[in-house]
Design a protein around this motif. Structure first.
Motif, short mmCIF file in Angstrom:
data_model
loop_
_atom_site.label_atom_id
_atom_site.label_comp_id
_atom_site.label_asym_id
_atom_site.label_seq_id
_atom_site.Cartn_x
_atom_site.Cartn_y
_atom_site.Cartn_z
N SER A 148 0.97 -1.00 -0.06
CA SER A 148 0.08 -0.07 0.13
C SER A 148 0.82 1.15 0.09
CB SER A 148 -0.87 -0.04 1.31
OG SER A 148 -1.62 -1.19 1.10
N TYR A 149 1.78 1.36 0.85
CA TYR A 149 2.88 2.42 0.99
C TYR A 149 3.61 2.65 -0.59
CZ TYR A 149 2.50 1.89 6.07
OH TYR A 149 2.06 2.08 7.27
N ALA A 150 3.79 1.64 -1.13
CA ALA A 150 4.51 1.54 -2.55
C ALA A 150 3.56 2.28 -3.60
CB ALA A 150 4.58 0.29 -2.93
N ASN A 151 2.26 2.17 -3.34
CA ASN A 151 1.14 2.35 -4.31
C ASN A 151 0.91 3.85 -3.97
OD1 ASN A 151 0.62 0.04 -5.64
ND2 ASN A 151 -1.01 -0.39 -4.35
N LEU A 184 10.10 0.07 -1.59
CA LEU A 184 8.99 -0.56 -1.11
C LEU A 184 8.40 -1.76 -1.75
CD1 LEU A 184 7.16 2.77 0.23
CD2 LEU A 184 8.45 0.87 1.74
N ARG A 185 8.21 -1.45 -3.06
CA ARG A 185 7.57 -2.61 -3.82
C ARG A 185 8.41 -3.93 -3.53
NH1 ARG A 185 4.72 -3.36 -9.53
NH2 ARG A 185 4.81 -5.76 -9.59
N LEU A 186 9.60 -3.54 -3.64
CA LEU A 186 10.78 -4.69 -3.80
C LEU A 186 10.56 -5.44 -2.42
CD1 LEU A 186 12.97 -6.24 -4.68
CD2 LEU A 186 14.29 -4.78 -4.23
N GLY A 187 10.54 -4.77 -1.37
CA GLY A 187 10.24 -5.45 -0.02
C GLY A 187 9.07 -6.28 0.36
N TRP A 188 7.96 -5.67 -0.53
CA TRP A 188 6.64 -6.27 -0.62
C TRP A 188 6.77 -7.77 -1.43
CZ3 TRP A 188 2.91 -6.30 -4.47
CH2 TRP A 188 1.45 -6.72 -4.02
#
Length: 231
Positions: A148-151, A184-188
């Motif tokens: 969500s944070y990435a978005n 952030l998406r990479l971490g997700w």
């Protein structure tokens, strides 16, 4: 969402299961191919496409964002439906989207220095990925909120770029936010590899590849600027 892995798989800590290794290896191979595509396209007319698209920065951001989303959707549909041709088409779209953008950045570096720039970028991205993966695997918490944070970061980045189209100083904020979005998406994506053990390896490989490629093209811009400042 958590699923139970096989007894032979490492579930926590810094160790990787054979399944994790397949996802990471597959994503790394796709990124390596993409780097080769960037290098190959850097001396072609396609490398100048960025100049046209980013004459209005928001147009370039939307164009590449749409290409990446389209490529992901097509590739995932092909994998989910067992249609190799559709999956390959999606990957071609993704390779070209990241490859053309990367070539457009790389073209400002002398040809004899391009491999060095790509190598330095690869090392920096490998370190960033390792740090994020170590953090995710070392903690037992849920990282779903990172998606969500990435978005939010991507949306904020597009808004900043839209403003920056008419007020140039805002472009830096757009760059930072979209770069943060990919981190952030990479971490997700790494968290999903860690916890969603029954998910498709191919789909997770595509997810990790897209996130790492997004990080790569942003780091590439920073490395290129560093080399340019020393020239």
């Amino acid at each position: 969402m958590s699923a139970t892995g096989t007894p032979s798989e490492t579930r926590r800590g810094f160790g990787l299961s054979s399944r994790d290794a397949r996802v990471i290896g597959g994503a790394s191979l796709l990124l390596a191919i993409n780097v080769a595509v960037m290098y190959a396209l850097a001396t072609t007319p396609l490398a100048a496409l960025n100049d046209a698209l980013f004459s209005f920065p928001i147009v370039g951001a939307i164009a590449y964002g749409a290409a990446i989303m389209a490529g992901q959707l097509v590739a995932e549909r092909g994998v989910a439906g067992g249609d190799t041709g559709v999956a390959v088409l999606g990957m071609v779209i993704l390779q070209l989207a990241f490859g053309v953008f990367g070539a457009g950045v790389l073209r400002f570096v002398p040809r004899e220095s391009q491999l060095t720039v790509l190598a330095v970028t690869a090392v920096v991205v490998a370190v960033l990925t390792a740090v994020i993966a170590a953090y995710v695997y070392a903690r037992s918490s849920d990282f779903d909120h990172w998606g969500s944070y990435a978005n939010y970061a991507f949306i904020g980045g597009l808004v900043a770029i839209a403003v920056g189209t008419f007020y140039t100083p805002a472009l830096l904020a757009g760059f930072v936010l979209i770069f943060l979005g990919f981190l952030l998406r990479l971490g997700w994506e790494i968290w999903k590899v860690r916890d969603e053990r029954t998910a498709s390896v191919a789909l997770q490989t595509i997810g990790v590849y897209i996130a790492v490629a997004g990080v790569f093209v942003h780091v590439l811009q920073l490395v290129m600027r560093y080399f340019a400042s020393r020239g």
